[in-house]
Design a protein around this motif. Structure first.
Motif, PDB file in Angstrom:
ATOM      1  N   UNK A  75       0.837  -1.187   0.000  1.00 13.64           N
ATOM      2  CA  UNK A  75       0.000   0.000   0.000  1.00 13.64           C
ATOM      3  C   UNK A  75       0.879   1.247   0.000  1.00 13.64           C
ATOM      4  N   UNK A  76       0.271   2.379  -0.322  1.00 14.05           N
ATOM      5  CA  UNK A  76       1.031   3.627  -0.302  1.00 14.05           C
ATOM      6  C   UNK A  76       1.566   3.900   1.095  1.00 14.05           C
ATOM      7  N   UNK A  77       0.771   3.614   2.119  1.00 14.18           N
ATOM      8  CA  UNK A  77       1.220   3.855   3.494  1.00 14.18           C
ATOM      9  C   UNK A  77       2.423   2.984   3.844  1.00 14.18           C
ATOM     10  N   UNK A  78       2.416   1.751   3.365  1.00 18.95           N
ATOM     11  CA  UNK A  78       3.554   0.869   3.614  1.00 18.95           C
ATOM     12  C   UNK A  78       4.809   1.395   2.928  1.00 18.95           C
TER      13      UNK A  78
ATOM     14  N   UNK B  47      -3.309  11.344  -7.159  1.00 19.02           N
ATOM     15  CA  UNK B  47      -4.265  10.250  -7.036  1.00 19.02           C
ATOM     16  C   UNK B  47      -3.543   8.941  -7.346  1.00 19.02           C
ATOM     17  N   UNK B  48      -3.262   8.180  -6.302  1.00 13.50           N
ATOM     18  CA  UNK B  48      -2.569   6.906  -6.476  1.00 13.50           C
ATOM     19  C   UNK B  48      -3.540   5.752  -6.735  1.00 13.50           C
ATOM     20  N   UNK B  49      -4.844   6.037  -6.724  1.00  9.40           N
ATOM     21  CA  UNK B  49      -5.847   4.988  -6.915  1.00  9.40           C
ATOM     22  C   UNK B  49      -6.310   4.935  -8.364  1.00  9.40           C
TER      23      UNK B  49
ATOM     24  N   UNK C  11       3.674  12.542 -11.672  1.00  6.11           N
ATOM     25  CA  UNK C  11       2.588  12.593 -12.670  1.00  6.11           C
ATOM     26  C   UNK C  11       2.955  11.748 -13.886  1.00  6.11           C
ATOM     27  N   UNK C  12       4.187  11.847 -14.344  1.00  6.14           N
ATOM     28  CA  UNK C  12       4.645  11.037 -15.472  1.00  6.14           C
ATOM     29  C   UNK C  12       4.468   9.556 -15.169  1.00  6.14           C
ATOM     30  N   UNK C  13       4.869   9.127 -13.980  1.00  7.39           N
ATOM     31  CA  UNK C  13       4.820   7.713 -13.626  1.00  7.39           C
ATOM     32  C   UNK C  13       3.387   7.216 -13.411  1.00  7.39           C
ATOM     33  N   UNK C  14       2.526   8.083 -12.934  1.00  5.51           N
ATOM     34  CA  UNK C  14       1.131   7.679 -12.666  1.00  5.51           C
ATOM     35  C   UNK C  14       0.266   7.690 -13.916  1.00  5.51           C
TER      36      UNK C  14
END
Length: 354
Positions: A2-5, A84-86, A348-351
């Motif tokens: 997860x992002x938190x991890x 937004x990582x989702x 942003x590029x990676x997402x």
């Protein structure tokens, strides 16, 4: 993960790095895996100069402290909060071709790839082959699932979906051709400049010396060009930067100083010199090691237009709020996580890259 991890893993790395400083490294009881990594990392810091003569312990410690300061829970959370990582993005393998001009210069790209949940296929510079792989081992110790996310390669890059490559203007042309069929960020030469108005305090000019001399001037965020008002006298500047005079005692720097000064003089260029730094009036941004170029300006608005037109050559601008979004004196080598190289938003590029 997860992002938190992922955030927590890099926070642990930040805690590990926070133990190291020149002359006063000290173990902290709450840091993970010190029994495995602390002594070896301290040794690596002092061995770095044998791998790259510019990587003196002082410079490596400075880089480590900068990353320790950046990798806090507060900073990482602030950095990633705007994205937004989702997005249910498919995991990508991102090839990283790293520079080696200053210690750990490619770490931000490495961090960005992993924090976005992608795999990093890393080709280190021959000038910096040891520091990042060591930190990768620490991260894997903290979370073993990262083992499948990080690969270092020495030969040809293969089987990747996107690329982030950093090099010179010449290598950038090669990268652009070679990776023309892949989504990419290709970084070229950039330099940093300072804009003075003659009203700077001694403290500000001393801090400007940090922007000039840190990493011996080898970084793209080092100030290599000064813009000064017409009839500006450099006496206060030279007096303020005199505190950095010990740089001339470092042989590699001294050799560059002697060589570049000789080339300038043989070409009959007019120089201002204080025994460890030469100033040369020149319209270019990229000055050689041990030299800073300068230009006079008459109108600050005209200068702003010039800097806007030249923005693809400039990494950052230092001033006392004379130029919009300028960096404070002495802070060029302390970028925040959200201060992107070439102003290209890597996250942003990676997402968004398919």
């Amino acid at each position: 993960m997860t992002l938190e991890t992922k955030k927590s893993v890099f926070v642990e790395l930040g805690k590990f790095l926070s133990q190291f400083s020149e002359g006063s490294s000290a173990r902290k009881s709450d840091v993970l895996y010190n029994d495995i990594f602390f002594d070896d990392f301290e040794r690596l810091i002092h061995l770095s100069q044998s791998h790259n003569g510019w990587y003196t312990p002082e410079q490596v410690y400075f880089s480590i402290k900068s990353w320790a300061d950046a990798l806090t829970e507060e900073n990482i959370s602030k950095w990633v909060s705007k994205y937004d990582f989702n997005t249910n993005q498919k995991e990508k393998t991102v090839a990283l071709i790293l520079a080696g001009n200053i210690p750990l210069v490619g770490f931000h790209d490495f961090l960005s790839v992993l924090i976005t949940g992608n795999k990093a296929l890393v080709k280190t510079s021959s000038n910096d082959q040891h520091l990042l792989p060591f930190l990768a081992k620490y991260l894997i110790a903290v979370d073993e699932s990262l083992k499948d996310k990080i690969t270092f390669v020495e030969g040809k890059l293969e089987n990747f979906d996107a690329v982030i490559a950093t090099g010179s203007n010449n290598t950038a042309r090669y990268f652009e051709y070679y990776f023309k069929d892949k989504p990419s960020i290709i970084r070229k030469n950039r330099n940093s400049a300072a804009v003075l108005n003659g009203k700077e305090s001694k403290e500000e000019l001393e801090a400007l010396g940090e922007d000039i001399f840190r990493y011996f001037g080898l970084g793209c965020r080092n100030v290599s060009k000064l813009f000064v008002p017409k009839d500006y006298a450099f006496d206060d500047f030279f007096q303020a930067v005199f505190k950095y005079q010990d740089v001339i005692h470092y042989e590699k720097y001294a050799n560059n100083y002697d060589y570049n000064k000789a080339v300038f003089l043989m070409s009959n260029f007019k120089l201002t010199d204080n025994g460890f730094l030469t100033l040369k009036e020149d319209s270019s941004y990229a000055s050689p090691i041990s030299s800073v170029f300068y230009e006079y300006y008459e109108n600050i608005e005209d200068l702003k237009s010039r800097l806007k037109a030249d923005e693809d050559q400039i990494q950052c601008i230092v001033s006392s709020n004379l130029i919009e979004n300028s960096v404070a004196f002495g802070q060029t080598q302390n970028p925040q996580l959200w201060d992107y190289a070439d102003n290209v938003d890597t996250i942003t590029f990676l997402l968004t890259t398919k």
